[in-house]
Enzyme design. Structure first.
Site, PDB file in Angstrom:
ATOM      1  N   ALA A  63       0.957  -0.946   0.352  1.00  0.00           N
ATOM      2  CA  ALA A  63      -0.284   0.017  -0.042  1.00  0.00           C
ATOM      3  C   ALA A  63       0.771   0.940   0.083  1.00  0.00           C
ATOM      4  O   ALA A  63       2.181   1.247   0.836  1.00  0.00           O
ATOM      5  CB  ALA A  63      -0.774  -0.307   1.372  1.00  0.00           C
ATOM      6  N   GLY A 108       0.445  -5.038   1.149  1.00  0.00           N
ATOM      7  CA  GLY A 108      -0.820  -5.572   0.349  1.00  0.00           C
ATOM      8  C   GLY A 108       0.048  -5.968  -1.210  1.00  0.00           C
ATOM      9  O   GLY A 108      -0.968  -6.677  -1.910  1.00  0.00           O
TER      10      GLY A 108
HETATM   11  N1  DAK Z   1       4.254   3.228  -0.988  1.00  0.00           N
HETATM   12  C1  DAK Z   1       4.653   4.420  -2.046  1.00  0.00           C
HETATM   13  N2  DAK Z   1       5.629   4.571  -2.289  1.00  0.00           N
HETATM   14  C2  DAK Z   1       6.774   3.696  -2.409  1.00  0.00           C
HETATM   15  C3  DAK Z   1       6.963   1.862  -2.449  1.00  0.00           C
HETATM   16  C4  DAK Z   1       5.861   2.258  -0.478  1.00  0.00           C
HETATM   17  N3  DAK Z   1       4.830   0.562   0.124  1.00  0.00           N
HETATM   18  N4  DAK Z   1       7.427   0.950  -2.015  1.00  0.00           N
HETATM   19  C5  DAK Z   1       7.884   2.531  -2.896  1.00  0.00           C
HETATM   20  N5  DAK Z   1       8.151   3.268  -3.223  1.00  0.00           N
HETATM   21  C6  DAK Z   1       8.693   4.902  -3.718  1.00  0.00           C
HETATM   22  C7  DAK Z   1       9.893   4.566  -3.123  1.00  0.00           C
HETATM   23  O1  DAK Z   1       9.643   5.907  -1.991  1.00  0.00           O
HETATM   24  C8  DAK Z   1      11.042   5.476  -4.229  1.00  0.00           C
HETATM   25  O2  DAK Z   1       9.960   7.118  -4.331  1.00  0.00           O
HETATM   26  P1  DAK Z   1      10.977   7.822  -5.434  1.00  0.00           P
HETATM   27  O3  DAK Z   1      11.541   8.133  -3.698  1.00  0.00           O
HETATM   28  O4  DAK Z   1      11.652   8.102  -6.275  1.00  0.00           O
HETATM   29  O5  DAK Z   1      10.016   9.284  -5.341  1.00  0.00           O
HETATM   30  C9  DAK Z   1      10.499   4.391  -5.583  1.00  0.00           C
HETATM   31  O6  DAK Z   1       9.083   4.084  -5.339  1.00  0.00           O
HETATM   32  C10 DAK Z   1      11.553   3.439  -5.418  1.00  0.00           C
HETATM   33  O7  DAK Z   1      11.752   3.066  -4.475  1.00  0.00           O
HETATM   34  P2  DAK Z   1      12.572   2.637  -3.318  1.00  0.00           P
HETATM   35  O8  DAK Z   1      13.849   3.890  -3.958  1.00  0.00           O
HETATM   36  O9  DAK Z   1      12.943   2.401  -1.799  1.00  0.00           O
HETATM   37  O10 DAK Z   1      13.757   1.241  -4.052  1.00  0.00           O
HETATM   38  P3  DAK Z   1      14.467   0.556  -3.558  1.00  0.00           P
HETATM   39  O11 DAK Z   1      15.115  -0.697  -5.053  1.00  0.00           O
HETATM   40  O12 DAK Z   1      15.741   1.398  -2.552  1.00  0.00           O
HETATM   41  O13 DAK Z   1      13.830  -0.328  -2.474  1.00  0.00           O
HETATM   42  C11 DAK Z   1      12.380  -1.340  -1.573  1.00  0.00           C
HETATM   43  C12 DAK Z   1      12.697  -1.297  -2.895  1.00  0.00           C
HETATM   44  C13 DAK Z   1      10.646  -2.296  -2.056  1.00  0.00           C
HETATM   45  C14 DAK Z   1      12.722  -3.128  -0.809  1.00  0.00           C
HETATM   46  C15 DAK Z   1      11.513  -0.403  -0.785  1.00  0.00           C
HETATM   47  O14 DAK Z   1      11.055   0.029  -1.809  1.00  0.00           O
HETATM   48  C16 DAK Z   1      10.843  -0.473   0.350  1.00  0.00           C
HETATM   49  O15 DAK Z   1      10.655  -1.350   1.578  1.00  0.00           O
HETATM   50  N6  DAK Z   1       9.204  -0.372  -0.153  1.00  0.00           N
HETATM   51  C17 DAK Z   1       8.413  -0.584   0.767  1.00  0.00           C
HETATM   52  C18 DAK Z   1       8.059  -1.866   0.852  1.00  0.00           C
HETATM   53  C19 DAK Z   1       6.564  -2.214   2.380  1.00  0.00           C
HETATM   54  O16 DAK Z   1       7.189  -1.575   3.300  1.00  0.00           O
HETATM   55  N7  DAK Z   1       5.762  -2.139   1.899  1.00  0.00           N
HETATM   56  C20 DAK Z   1       4.558  -2.209   2.465  1.00  0.00           C
HETATM   57  C21 DAK Z   1       3.864  -1.405   2.883  1.00  0.00           C
HETATM   58  S1  DAK Z   1       2.674  -1.403   4.163  1.00  0.00           S
HETATM   59  C22 DAK Z   1      -4.647  -1.074   5.407  1.00  0.00           C
HETATM   60  C23 DAK Z   1      -4.939  -2.284   4.803  1.00  0.00           C
HETATM   61  C24 DAK Z   1      -3.658  -2.673   3.960  1.00  0.00           C
HETATM   62  C25 DAK Z   1      -2.221  -2.243   3.930  1.00  0.00           C
HETATM   63  C26 DAK Z   1      -2.763  -0.753   5.658  1.00  0.00           C
HETATM   64  C27 DAK Z   1      -3.804  -1.040   6.100  1.00  0.00           C
HETATM   65  N8  DAK Z   1      -5.465  -1.236   6.312  1.00  0.00           N
HETATM   66  C28 DAK Z   1      -6.851  -2.080   6.303  1.00  0.00           C
HETATM   67  C29 DAK Z   1      -5.978   0.611   6.631  1.00  0.00           C
HETATM   68  C30 DAK Z   1      -0.841  -2.454   4.257  1.00  0.00           C
HETATM   69  C31 DAK Z   1      -0.405  -2.247   4.466  1.00  0.00           C
HETATM   70  C32 DAK Z   1       1.373  -2.065   3.610  1.00  0.00           C
HETATM   71  O17 DAK Z   1       1.059  -2.602   2.122  1.00  0.00           O
END
Ligand code: DAK
Length: 263
Positions: A63, A108
């Protein structure tokens, strides 16, 4: 649409989440567009869907953390509902959906793949539920669908530890059915989708419904669900053709490709 593309090849529809600059993260617009795309799939001409992400780095990196970071409780709840509704629509979609996971499937992203019927992935795929590290629980069904897809102990370990796993481990624990080199992934997904699409569409739909609905109830009730969906296949053109081919010793034993029969 801004972030979703949809293409159809014969009986197979390919939905691509196309927001590569943010690694295809799910914001509200992506969720709305995915919902609208599913609503517009022509079920008379489509027998299987493939869901994938644009680019060669990420399926869906979760997400959108930027969008979520400023949500109030009420907005968080609304965002959660939007996601859950779309994920449930995918899960209960009348035809099979294959997730072609071409890179990161985190949070997500892992959860949306779990809403699909079948997961295959590329060698660079990475799966994980990093939510506890962000101070939240998996919110798009991860605690429920992961534990129903792989063994419960392993699901708990992955969720509590927020550890990401690579494609080979995802395969070993049964999270994905197959791993392919990145350049072969979509061809393999299409091949699998075409194989499914060659079979009797009413029978395939009824199998999906029988498996999904049956898993929610005890075996006595599940068997009744199966009976009804089995009976529902009779008197269809495909049932007559499929059994007729066998009895006529048709070597090809192929079903005529008939349009989906609305009953
Ligand atoms: N959201 C927004 N932007 C994201 C993103 C994300 N989840 N993942 C990556 N990006 C963006 C980065 O900010 C970056 O943008 P710029 O800085 O270039 O503008 C671009 O994508 C490239 O990312 P990186 O520079 O970080 O790329 P790397 O290769 O260095 O790293 C990575 C890739 C996937 C390891 C890293 O980006 C990362 O750790 N991303 C976050 C992954 C993560 O934690 N995902 C889980 C998110 S929490 C709910 C229901 C569902 C949810 C929540 C609540 N409710 C019922 C209320 C779900 C929650 C989630 O999914």
């Amino acid at each position: 649409m801004e972030f979703i593309t949809y293409e159809q090849e014969e009986f197979v529809g390919v939905i691509t989440i196309n927001r590569p600059k943010a690694l295809n993260a799910l914001n509200s617009t992506v969720l709305d567009e995915l919902n609208a795309t599913l609503d517009n799939v022509d079920l008379n001409t489509t027998r299987c869907l493939i869901l994938t992400g644009a680019g060669d780095k990420s399926f869906v990196a979760g997400a959108d953390i930027g969008e979520m970071s400023t949500l109030t409780k009420a907005e968080g709840e609304a965002f959660g509902k939007k996601g859950n509704d779309v994920f449930r629509k995918l899960e209960t979609f009348p035809i099979p959906v294959i997730a072609a996971v071409n890179g990161f499937a985190l949070g997500g992203g892992c959860e949306i793949s779990l809403s699909c019927d079948i997961r295959i992935c590329s060698e660079n795929a990475m799966f994980g539920q990093p939510e506890v590290g962000l101070g939240i629980t998996p919110g798009f069904g991860g605690t429920q669908r992961l534990a129903r897809t792989i063994n419960v102990g392993m699901a708990k370990q992955l969720i509590y530890s927020a550890r990401n796993i690579k494609a080979d481990e995802a395969y070993r624990i049964g999270l994905v059915n197959a791993v392919y080199p990145q350049e072969e992934l979509m061809d393999q997904a299409k091949k699998l989708a075409s194989t499914i699409a060659k079979n009797a569409p009413i029978a395939v739909r009824n199998c999906k419904k029988a498996i999904n609905d049956g898993l929610q109830v005890d075996m006595d009730k599940a068997i009744v669900i199966e009976e009804k969906l089995f009976g529902d296949c009779f008197e269809t053109e495909d049932q007559k053709a499929g059994m007729g081919n066998f009895l006529e010793k048709d070597k090809e034993k192929k079903l005529k490709v008939v349009p989906f029969q609305n009953k």
